[in-house]
Motif scaffolding. Structure first.
Motif, PDB file in Angstrom:
ATOM      1  N   LEU A 199     -25.630   7.815  15.296  1.00 34.27           N
ATOM      2  CA  LEU A 199     -25.510   6.572  16.066  1.00 34.27           C
ATOM      3  C   LEU A 199     -24.075   6.314  16.514  1.00 34.27           C
ATOM      4  CD1 LEU A 199     -27.666   3.734  14.447  1.00 34.27           C
ATOM      5  CD2 LEU A 199     -28.041   4.963  16.571  1.00 34.27           C
ATOM      6  N   GLY A 200     -23.186   7.214  16.155  1.00 31.30           N
ATOM      7  CA  GLY A 200     -21.776   7.034  16.527  1.00 31.30           C
ATOM      8  C   GLY A 200     -21.088   5.929  15.748  1.00 31.30           C
ATOM      9  N   LEU A 201     -21.632   5.583  14.578  1.00 35.46           N
ATOM     10  CA  LEU A 201     -21.030   4.483  13.811  1.00 35.46           C
ATOM     11  C   LEU A 201     -19.877   4.965  12.943  1.00 35.46           C
ATOM     12  CD1 LEU A 201     -24.301   2.576  12.850  1.00 35.46           C
ATOM     13  CD2 LEU A 201     -22.584   1.875  14.525  1.00 35.46           C
ATOM     14  N   ILE A 202     -19.947   6.235  12.533  1.00 35.45           N
ATOM     15  CA  ILE A 202     -18.793   6.799  11.825  1.00 35.45           C
ATOM     16  C   ILE A 202     -18.420   8.128  12.473  1.00 35.45           C
ATOM     17  CG2 ILE A 202     -19.312   5.660   9.610  1.00 35.45           C
ATOM     18  CD1 ILE A 202     -20.259   8.455   8.634  1.00 35.45           C
ATOM     19  N   ASP A 203     -17.223   8.552  12.188  1.00 33.42           N
ATOM     20  CA  ASP A 203     -16.678   9.765  12.793  1.00 33.42           C
ATOM     21  C   ASP A 203     -17.286  10.993  12.118  1.00 33.42           C
ATOM     22  OD1 ASP A 203     -15.195  11.856  13.686  1.00 33.42           O
ATOM     23  OD2 ASP A 203     -13.263  11.110  12.930  1.00 33.42           O
ATOM     24  N   GLU A 204     -17.937  11.845  12.919  1.00 32.01           N
ATOM     25  CA  GLU A 204     -18.626  12.985  12.290  1.00 32.01           C
ATOM     26  C   GLU A 204     -17.650  14.010  11.707  1.00 32.01           C
ATOM     27  OE1 GLU A 204     -21.002  15.502  14.890  1.00 32.01           O
ATOM     28  OE2 GLU A 204     -20.044  14.518  16.606  1.00 32.01           O
ATOM     29  N   ASN A 205     -16.412  13.962  12.129  1.00 30.57           N
ATOM     30  CA  ASN A 205     -15.440  14.910  11.577  1.00 30.57           C
ATOM     31  C   ASN A 205     -14.771  14.399  10.314  1.00 30.57           C
ATOM     32  OD1 ASN A 205     -15.855  16.743  13.697  1.00 30.57           O
ATOM     33  ND2 ASN A 205     -14.578  15.458  15.026  1.00 30.57           N
ATOM     34  N   ALA A 206     -15.003  13.116  10.008  1.00 31.53           N
ATOM     35  CA  ALA A 206     -14.369  12.560   8.802  1.00 31.53           C
ATOM     36  C   ALA A 206     -14.876  13.289   7.567  1.00 31.53           C
ATOM     37  CB  ALA A 206     -14.670  11.069   8.695  1.00 31.53           C
ATOM     38  N   LYS A 207     -13.939  13.674   6.702  1.00 34.54           N
ATOM     39  CA  LYS A 207     -14.334  14.304   5.432  1.00 34.54           C
ATOM     40  C   LYS A 207     -14.799  13.197   4.507  1.00 34.54           C
ATOM     41  CE  LYS A 207     -13.254  18.855   4.605  1.00 34.54           C
ATOM     42  NZ  LYS A 207     -14.539  19.091   5.243  1.00 34.54           N
ATOM     43  N   THR A 208     -16.031  13.298   4.035  1.00 37.90           N
ATOM     44  CA  THR A 208     -16.505  12.264   3.117  1.00 37.90           C
ATOM     45  C   THR A 208     -16.925  12.913   1.814  1.00 37.90           C
ATOM     46  OG1 THR A 208     -18.689  12.424   4.123  1.00 37.90           O
ATOM     47  CG2 THR A 208     -17.263  10.665   4.923  1.00 37.90           C
ATOM     48  N   ASP A 209     -16.802  12.153   0.741  1.00 35.85           N
ATOM     49  CA  ASP A 209     -17.041  12.692  -0.594  1.00 35.85           C
ATOM     50  C   ASP A 209     -18.507  12.458  -0.995  1.00 35.85           C
ATOM     51  OD1 ASP A 209     -17.224  13.017  -3.377  1.00 35.85           O
ATOM     52  OD2 ASP A 209     -15.075  12.609  -3.599  1.00 35.85           O
ATOM     53  N   GLU A 210     -19.253  13.563  -1.130  1.00 36.44           N
ATOM     54  CA  GLU A 210     -20.693  13.442  -1.423  1.00 36.44           C
ATOM     55  C   GLU A 210     -20.964  12.841  -2.795  1.00 36.44           C
ATOM     56  OE1 GLU A 210     -22.450  17.327  -0.783  1.00 36.44           O
ATOM     57  OE2 GLU A 210     -21.537  17.387   1.208  1.00 36.44           O
ATOM     58  N   THR A 211     -20.122  13.170  -3.756  1.00 38.37           N
ATOM     59  CA  THR A 211     -20.336  12.621  -5.102  1.00 38.37           C
ATOM     60  C   THR A 211     -20.127  11.107  -5.103  1.00 38.37           C
ATOM     61  OG1 THR A 211     -19.553  14.702  -5.999  1.00 38.37           O
ATOM     62  CG2 THR A 211     -19.714  12.865  -7.531  1.00 38.37           C
ATOM     63  N   MET A 212     -19.084  10.666  -4.364  1.00 39.76           N
ATOM     64  CA  MET A 212     -18.833   9.218  -4.298  1.00 39.76           C
ATOM     65  C   MET A 212     -19.973   8.508  -3.567  1.00 39.76           C
ATOM     66  SD  MET A 212     -16.258   8.293  -5.961  1.00 39.76           S
ATOM     67  CE  MET A 212     -16.521   9.578  -7.133  1.00 39.76           C
ATOM     68  N   THR A 213     -20.523   9.155  -2.559  1.00 35.19           N
ATOM     69  CA  THR A 213     -21.663   8.578  -1.837  1.00 35.19           C
ATOM     70  C   THR A 213     -22.855   8.418  -2.782  1.00 35.19           C
ATOM     71  OG1 THR A 213     -20.897   9.648   0.173  1.00 35.19           O
ATOM     72  CG2 THR A 213     -23.168   8.884   0.172  1.00 35.19           C
ATOM     73  N   LEU A 214     -23.092   9.459  -3.568  1.00 34.14           N
ATOM     74  CA  LEU A 214     -24.218   9.421  -4.510  1.00 34.14           C
ATOM     75  C   LEU A 214     -23.986   8.358  -5.598  1.00 34.14           C
ATOM     76  CD1 LEU A 214     -26.892  10.928  -4.937  1.00 34.14           C
ATOM     77  CD2 LEU A 214     -25.682  12.548  -6.406  1.00 34.14           C
ATOM     78  N   LEU A 215     -22.722   8.260  -6.028  1.00 31.39           N
ATOM     79  CA  LEU A 215     -22.382   7.231  -7.029  1.00 31.39           C
ATOM     80  C   LEU A 215     -22.661   5.844  -6.452  1.00 31.39           C
ATOM     81  CD1 LEU A 215     -21.115   6.265  -9.694  1.00 31.39           C
ATOM     82  CD2 LEU A 215     -18.846   6.610  -8.675  1.00 31.39           C
ATOM     83  N   LYS A 216     -22.251   5.626  -5.211  1.00 33.13           N
ATOM     84  CA  LYS A 216     -22.476   4.320  -4.586  1.00 33.13           C
ATOM     85  C   LYS A 216     -23.974   4.004  -4.504  1.00 33.13           C
ATOM     86  CE  LYS A 216     -20.634   1.670  -0.646  1.00 33.13           C
ATOM     87  NZ  LYS A 216     -19.661   0.787  -1.276  1.00 33.13           N
ATOM     88  N   GLU A 217     -24.761   5.014  -4.158  1.00 33.75           N
ATOM     89  CA  GLU A 217     -26.219   4.797  -4.090  1.00 33.75           C
ATOM     90  C   GLU A 217     -26.790   4.479  -5.476  1.00 33.75           C
ATOM     91  OE1 GLU A 217     -27.349   7.598  -0.226  1.00 33.75           O
ATOM     92  OE2 GLU A 217     -27.186   8.526  -2.202  1.00 33.75           O
TER      93      GLU A 217
END
Ligand code: X8Z
Ligand code: ZN
Length: 385
Positions: A199-217
């Motif tokens: 949807l273009g809401l975040i930058d697709e090239n941004a490095k994001t941390d999968e573990t932190m995402t899972l922790l947040k969920e």
């Protein structure tokens, strides 16, 4: 189901997620103690938690590159509900009727309003026909984005079973957990990275941390279970089934908070208070709250099925947008309302009984991370017994 059967379902959900909750609890004690520069407490002080009931700890983690709040606050005032509708429509479902927009109350009241409204979100099938409305107080942030998708899930469910095959008395969810699950499922899916970049809401090239995402969920879905299936459910069970003495309301409430959530009040809370009634469902939706816990278990079952069998994507990293097959799968679940047995519907839709396994499996990679983080730390919550 009988009261005892329902309580057994609730306990079994808590048992299934308890090892992970216990790790999250320890992680949160140490993380918050460091944040506040205090000694590590045995139990979590309620006033340290980012949510007054301790039911949602997501604000403890900020995932770099995935901050939707920043993006949403720049959007026009009606963006959230319009984009939410566009998401459902992208799945092949109908546009909302005009009357939804005309008759709902979707935004906070102005300061000079001469009446008040309950700011807790809800959805209403006013005439069990085509009058579908929602009460919300949307502001442009991530919480209201997910909540709006949740309420639209109810609205689309109402609409789906409003058909000649479903008699009026059966125009309700297959069970009430189903009703809570549909919109929350889209809420989960809508915060995953491929959806947001699509949807273009975040930058697709941004490095994001999968573990932190899972922790947040996990801080949303896992943390919720002891609260929803434990504290809320047991308090109402004591209240309605066991005639809890009015002089014990607050004592019971905080005992349950300690037992299930490992959360303690900032100071002694006497019987001059009734903290349970700060929760809207205690006041106006009695004996309903376990629906949400059931809905989280169901939604991970649905999500697992959609990701693996329809989208053929990793459940941690999906993009539902535009998938007509996903829309049809959800519509087929919603359309019969309560005219089918919910267990059979689960069998015909995903071929399974109700089970927390997909939820537990989803978070399994997090267990290793938390065990590593918690190495040498003392667990103060007991193992489940
Ligand atoms: O009350 C709700 C919905 C309305 S049906 C927004 N929820 C529970 C809560 O806020 O306590 C959704 C998840 C849990
Ligand atoms: Zn709901």
């Amino acid at each position: 189901m009988t009261v005892e059967e329902m309580r057994a379902v609730c306990q079994s959900m808590i048992k299934d997620i308890w090892p992970l909750y216990r790790e999250l609890h320890t992680w949160a004690r140490y993380t918050l103690a460091e944040k506040y520069g205090k000694e590590v407490p045995d139990m979590l002080p309620a006033h340290w938690m980012p949510n007054r009931w301790g039911q949602d700890w997501t604000a403890l983690v900020n995932v770099e590159g995935m901050n939707l709040d920043e993006v949403l606050k720049e959007k026009p005032g009606n963006w959230i509900v319009k984009e939410g509708e566009r998401f459902y429509v992208s799945l092949g479902l109908d546009s909302l009727p005009h009357s939804f927009y005309e008759l709902s109350s979707l935004y906070p009241l102005p300061d000079d309003a001469d009446y008040k409204k309950n700011n807790h979100a809800s959805a209403w099938h006013i005439d069990l026909n085509n009058d579908l409305r929602s009460l919300m107080s949307i502001v442009n942030n991530t919480r209201w984005w997910a909540t709006t998708l949740h309420e639209l899930g109810h609205i689309y469910y109402f609409d789906a079973y409003t058909n000649p095959d479903v008699p009026i008395v059966l125009r309700t969810g297959a069970n009430r957990g189903y009703h809570e699950a549909i919109g929350s499922l889209l809420g989960l899916a809508s915060l995953q990275k491929p959806f947001l970049t699509g949807l273009g809401l975040i930058d697709e090239n941004a490095k994001t941390d999968e573990t932190m995402t899972l922790l947040k969920e996990a801080l949303e879905y896992i943390v919720f279970i002891p609260w929803g299936a434990g504290v809320m459910t047991d308090f109402e069970w004591e209240l309605y089934s066991n005639n809890l003495d009015a002089g014990q309301f607050n004592k019971k409430w905080w005992n349950l908070k300690l037992e299930y959530q490992g959360i303690v009040p900032p100071a002694e809370r006497g019987e001059e208070y009734c903290d349970a009634t700060s929760k809207t469902h205690i006041n106006n939706d009695p004996a309903q709250y376990y629906d949400y816990a059931i809905s989280y278990v169901l939604l991970f079952q649905f999500h697992d099925y959609i990701a693996k069998n329809i989208l053929k994507q990793d459940p941690h990293s999906t993009n539902y947008w535009g998938s007509k097959e996903t829309g049809k799968f959800l519509y087929d679940i919603m359309k019969p309302g309560a005219s089918v047995d919910w267990r059979e519907l689960l069998q015909t839709s995903i071929g399974s009984d109700m089970s927390a396994k997909p939820m537990v499996d989803y978070f399994a990679p997090l267990m290793d991370y938390l065990k590593e983080q918690n190495k040498g730390r003392e667990h103060t919550l007991p193992e489940y017994n």
